[in-house]
Design an enzyme around this catalytic site. Sequence first.
Site: not given
Ligand code: BEZ
Ligand code: FE2
Length: 404
Positions: A144, A62, A208
Amino acid sequence: MEILKASYLLTPEEILQGVDLAIDGGRIVEIGPNLQERYPKATLHHYPGRAILPGFCNPHLHLEFSANRATLSYGDFIVWLESVIRHRERLIPRCDEACLEWAIEEILSSGTTTIGAISSYGGDLEAAVRSGLNVAYFSEIIGSNPGAADILYSDFLHRYYRAKKYEGERFRACVAIHSPYAVHYVLAKKALELARKEETLVSLHFMESRAEREWLDSDSGDFRQFFEKFLNQRKAANRPLEFLQLFHDLQTLVVHSVWANDAELDLIAQEGHAIVHCPRSNRLLGNGVLDLDRLKARAIPYSIATDGLSSNYSLNMYDELRAALFLHPDYPALSFAKELLVQATTWAKRLGFASGTLEAGNFADLQIVQIPEDLEVVEELYLHLILHTHKPEVVYLQGVRHGK
Ligand code: BEZ
Ligand code: FE2
């Protein structure tokens, strides 16, 4: 034309001696003995006591997080993820052009000539293109909350098409789905429809952490509090096997998979996906060690990556290969070192580039590495390369020499 003459050539499967390599127009044109007799006008570069091998492929990092040193909390996955959410809006802008260029220089000078770069924001696009590396550039979708799906998808589409403008022999626009815990099913499905239509390579963080396993299986574990606190969510948005089925017929790099179960690994094998193993990132975030036996039993291809500086302390593949060697002590050091080096180079082809092996026609993406003077047994070269190299002396990127 230029002729490179070194003590050893790693194809990488074989170690050749007394063989030269001719490059022209950024490509390897020939490999064979006494090439300067065949091409008397070519410029000769002599590298005694050195080995020539293909540049590395680091298939998962990244760039955007390259400003991190100690802002993010290591040690525990959920504590780390909370620190990413808390700091990312400040951490990403801290990686300005100079920071991106520094990261790319670290990558190149440590022998890597092909990368899989995950991009969540797109601010690293031009730097990635300018790097001259082979870049599989994965525009990532995350989110999400179904209420935000349209905005998230249009932002993702915009980033993907912006990257696509740069497509060519050294740059591929690809699609990343963040993970089954952070991407809503509908959003993943839409992004994967695009990947299918565009025939792109796909990347997915998968299984992970133990927390991800428990949350996706039974809405329990350390993610429970996290989702209540940050997203007011009490149930996981996806079930893992069902989510993986969305990747049917898509060439996918499944990243981590430390906590994947047998059924998931069976599906990964059946679909012809490959696994990206990030041993230092897994270790630093408290995620354990990937059991490579379970991959080998299913003939799942795998290779090594650094992940970003968001979960590591360097983007140097030699550092990662050394860590892999020591984190898998049950494999014989000599044969495992060779296996790691072969994968770390040949994966350039899996990412879609004419690179990663010393073959006529491929790009001249090479590294020239000093070999310990007292090497007795030539077959032990792979292990000693990993043990003794911090950085190669010289790197050729598309035939252009970087270094001493
Ligand atoms: C996000 O939308 O950045 C996110 C959603 C769930 C877990 C971690 C990050
Ligand atoms: Fe990664």
